[in-house]
Design a protein around this motif. Structure first.
Motif, PDB file in Angstrom:
ATOM      1  N   UNK A  60       7.324  -5.769  12.404  1.00  0.00           N
ATOM      2  CA  UNK A  60       6.271  -5.831  13.656  1.00  0.00           C
ATOM      3  C   UNK A  60       4.886  -5.218  13.215  1.00  0.00           C
ATOM      4  N   UNK A  61       4.479  -5.685  11.970  1.00  0.00           N
ATOM      5  CA  UNK A  61       3.029  -5.187  11.555  1.00  0.00           C
ATOM      6  C   UNK A  61       2.992  -3.699  10.879  1.00  0.00           C
ATOM      7  N   UNK A  62       4.274  -3.350  10.640  1.00  0.00           N
ATOM      8  CA  UNK A  62       4.205  -2.122  10.056  1.00  0.00           C
ATOM      9  C   UNK A  62       4.888  -2.171   8.810  1.00  0.00           C
ATOM     10  N   UNK A  63       4.778  -1.287   7.841  1.00  0.00           N
ATOM     11  CA  UNK A  63       5.767  -1.053   6.925  1.00  0.00           C
ATOM     12  C   UNK A  63       6.506   0.312   6.795  1.00  0.00           C
ATOM     13  N   UNK A  64       7.832  -0.009   6.394  1.00  0.00           N
ATOM     14  CA  UNK A  64       8.774   1.067   6.395  1.00  0.00           C
ATOM     15  C   UNK A  64       9.355   1.489   5.241  1.00  0.00           C
ATOM     16  N   UNK A  65       8.867   2.437   4.386  1.00  0.00           N
ATOM     17  CA  UNK A  65       9.470   2.638   3.136  1.00  0.00           C
ATOM     18  C   UNK A  65      10.633   3.668   3.157  1.00  0.00           C
ATOM     19  N   UNK A  66      11.726   3.030   2.548  1.00  0.00           N
ATOM     20  CA  UNK A  66      12.883   3.957   2.202  1.00  0.00           C
ATOM     21  C   UNK A  66      13.708   3.926   3.410  1.00  0.00           C
TER      22      UNK A  66
ATOM     23  N   UNK B 162      -2.471   3.380  14.503  1.00  0.00           N
ATOM     24  CA  UNK B 162      -3.253   2.737  13.665  1.00  0.00           C
ATOM     25  C   UNK B 162      -3.073   3.024  12.315  1.00  0.00           C
ATOM     26  N   UNK B 163      -2.018   2.823  11.658  1.00  0.00           N
ATOM     27  CA  UNK B 163      -1.810   2.997  10.348  1.00  0.00           C
ATOM     28  C   UNK B 163      -0.949   1.918   9.563  1.00  0.00           C
ATOM     29  N   UNK B 164      -0.838   1.855   8.152  1.00  0.00           N
ATOM     30  CA  UNK B 164      -0.194   0.713   7.726  1.00  0.00           C
ATOM     31  C   UNK B 164       1.535   0.895   7.955  1.00  0.00           C
TER      32      UNK B 164
ATOM     33  N   UNK C 246       0.776  -1.269  -0.183  1.00  0.00           N
ATOM     34  CA  UNK C 246      -0.246  -0.060   0.217  1.00  0.00           C
ATOM     35  C   UNK C 246       0.857   1.203   0.114  1.00  0.00           C
ATOM     36  N   UNK C 247       2.032   1.332  -0.567  1.00  0.00           N
ATOM     37  CA  UNK C 247       2.939   2.455  -0.548  1.00  0.00           C
ATOM     38  C   UNK C 247       2.371   3.461  -1.472  1.00  0.00           C
ATOM     39  N   UNK C 248       1.813   4.450  -1.128  1.00  0.00           N
ATOM     40  CA  UNK C 248       1.372   5.639  -1.954  1.00  0.00           C
ATOM     41  C   UNK C 248       2.063   5.831  -3.110  1.00  0.00           C
ATOM     42  N   UNK C 249       1.311   6.032  -4.160  1.00  0.00           N
ATOM     43  CA  UNK C 249       1.749   6.404  -5.508  1.00  0.00           C
ATOM     44  C   UNK C 249       2.694   7.661  -5.317  1.00  0.00           C
ATOM     45  N   UNK C 250       3.962   7.526  -6.010  1.00  0.00           N
ATOM     46  CA  UNK C 250       4.861   8.848  -5.794  1.00  0.00           C
ATOM     47  C   UNK C 250       5.703   8.795  -4.784  1.00  0.00           C
TER      48      UNK C 250
ATOM     49  N   UNK D 151      -4.089   2.577   3.653  1.00  0.00           N
ATOM     50  CA  UNK D 151      -4.997   2.279   2.359  1.00  0.00           C
ATOM     51  C   UNK D 151      -4.603   3.045   1.111  1.00  0.00           C
ATOM     52  N   UNK D 152      -3.178   3.306   0.879  1.00  0.00           N
ATOM     53  CA  UNK D 152      -2.398   3.935  -0.199  1.00  0.00           C
ATOM     54  C   UNK D 152      -2.718   5.579   0.030  1.00  0.00           C
TER      55      UNK D 152
END
Length: 146
Positions: free
Chosen positions: A84-90, A106-108, A70-74, A137-138
């Motif tokens: 641990x249940x979270x996404x870390x981008x970059x 309460x976030x992705x 669900x990484x937001x576009x751009x 949710x993106x």
């Protein structure tokens, strides 16, 4: 005469405990990257230096991983970490990871778009503030600026 030493000692202990209470980072993480990316390996070493066991995966299509996460576009970067249940981008700095696991919103997940100079895994000094975003949710929204 009252004994004030005990209450002062107790107050000092509580203050010390409150000021040193930090959320522990998770024990493990899974980092998805492309096989040729060296800065992703350096980010993995950065996490390992903080006691996190990092499994590096470079044999899966990174675009599919990012879409499924669900990484937001751009807002993408060169690697995606599941922790641990979270996404870390970059190349998210440690201070933002600590804030995430202290607050546990309460976030992705959270991210830092691109490959900013001076972040963990990227050489050079910090040239501008790092705008860390949160997403669900993106959809991205501000999380913190470092």
């Amino acid at each position: 005469m009252q004994n004030v030493a005990a209450p002062l000692w107790l107050a000092g202990s509580l203050l010390l405990a409150a000021s040193s209470a930090h959320a522990a980072l998770p024990d493990s993480a899974r980092l998805y990257k492309t096989p040729s990316c060296g800065c992703c390996e350096t980010y993995a070493r950065h996490l390992e230096a903080r006691g996190i066991d990092v499994e590096v995966i470079d044999d899966q299509p990174i675009g599919q991983i990012k879409r499924a996460a669900g990484i937001p576009f751009g807002q993408g970067a060169c690697h995606t970490v599941m922790m641990d249940g979270y996404v870390i981008e970059g190349h998210v700095p440690l201070a933002a990871l600590e804030a995430l696991f202290e607050q546990r919103p309460a976030i992705d997940g959270i991210g830092l778009a691109g490959m900013p100079q001076g972040t963990p895994g990227m050489p050079g000094p910090q040239l501008a503030p790092y705008d860390i975003y949160q997403f669900s949710d993106g959809q991205a929204a501000p999380f913190m600026t470092l």
